[in-house]
Enzyme design. Structure first.
Site, PDB file in Angstrom:
ATOM      1  CG  ASP A   1      -2.071   7.428   0.604  1.00 15.52           C
ATOM      2  OD1 ASP A   1      -1.174   8.271   0.337  1.00 15.52           O
ATOM      3  OD2 ASP A   1      -2.818   7.213  -0.163  1.00 15.52           O
TER       4      ASP A   1
ATOM      5  CG  ASP B   1      -1.661   1.403   1.423  1.00 15.03           C
ATOM      6  OD1 ASP B   1      -2.312   1.692   0.490  1.00 15.03           O
ATOM      7  OD2 ASP B   1      -1.861   1.631   2.508  1.00 15.03           O
TER       8      ASP B   1
END
Length: 297
Positions: free
Chosen positions: A90, A88
């Site tokens: 963020d 991922d």
């Protein structure tokens, strides 16, 4: 020994006493333990063991080290080094939520961040929450994305993680519910082979308040993990997935080593492995890499 318990802390934060306490905790519930192996002095160590399941060892060690800033990952010893990394972006590879920071350029960061928080903890449908937040940015000049990018910082250990795994032959993919403007730049800076994310639509130099279909959300992250593993000709046991939000949980649970990284409570509770204290280099220690094997960039 068919299993290994890895203890990881910030540099200088792992003591011999903590390692012995974990070893004794495993022995008390019937494990046979081997000789500890320091992966980095006073930072990370492996404790081989047999006679217990990984979840039993994990629980016993966590109880023994309650209150200590030490991450604990128990797993099978075989196949620790993974051949595919899916991460991922963020609050995982970068320190912030880029959509929240972009909202700050419009003066509505707090409003959008409140929705982000609920979505990342699984309280809201990801796709609906994304469309709502993007809609609130309608009319924002596209230059705001560049200003946001200039203020974005990498998570400590991100470059080491990707560079080291690439050097060992692993494929590294950034898979985000965020936006291509940011994932493309992060991927290039950190060294990911590829990036997959969503696209903010724009017209006449301003954001339209819309995001292109289809939206890359929770199901798409899992599908990307499975697709890339198939392309590499490997099983999911040879993959590593890392993230912090509810939209990461399916891929984290499916991967051979799925790590909740400084994650939201719902994710940390459901993941088999979690990192709460160390930086992203913890994912290298979890695979048995020594700090002397780390590649800086």
């Amino acid at each position: 020994m068919d299993h290994v318990l890895t203890l990881i802390a910030a540099p200088g934060g792992l003591s011999t006493a903590s390692l012995h306490a974990a070893r004794d905790a495993l022995a008390r519930i019937g494990a046979t333990t081997g000789t500890p192996d320091w992966l980095a002095p006073e930072q990370a160590a492996d404790l081989p063991f047999a006679g217990l399941a990984a979840d039993q060892a994990d629980a016993a060690a966590r109880h023994a080290l309650t209150g200590q800033p030490v991450d604990i990952i128990a797993q099978a010893a075989a196949g620790r080094r993974k051949r595919l990394l899916i991460a991922d972006m963020d609050s995982t590879i970068v320190t912030t939520e880029t959509l929240d920071e972009l909202a700050g350029q419009a003066g509505i960061k707090e409003r959008i961040a409140a929705i982000t928080k609920r979505a990342m903890n699984g309280e809201l449908d990801f796709e609906g929450a994304l469309r709502e937040r993007v809609g609130m940015l309608k009319g924002l000049p596209v230059e705001a994305m560049q200003r946001t990018w200039e203020e974005t910082e990498l998570m400590p250990g991100a470059t080491q993680l990707v560079a080291t795994m690439r050097a060992a032959g692993a494929r590294c993919a950034l898979v985000s519910g965020g936006f291509t403007f940011f994932t493309g730049r992060v991927a290039a800076l950190v060294g990911f082979h590829e990036h997959h994310s969503n696209t903010l639509l724009e017209a006449d130099g301003r954001l339209t308040g819309d995001v292109a279909d289809p939206i890359l959300g929770r199901n798409a992250k899992l599908a990307t993990l499975k697709r890339l593993a198939a392309e590499e000709g490997i099983g999911l046991e040879a993959t590593l997935a890392v993230g912090d939000g509810a939209n990461d949980l399916d891929m984290i649970q499916a991967a051979g080593l799925g790590v909740a990284y400084r994650a939201k409570p719902v994710v940390a509770a459901a993941a088999r492995a979690r990192v709460e204290h160390g930086d992203l280099s913890a994912l290298l220690f979890a695979q048995g890499y020594r700090n002397t094997e780390f590649v800086a960039d």
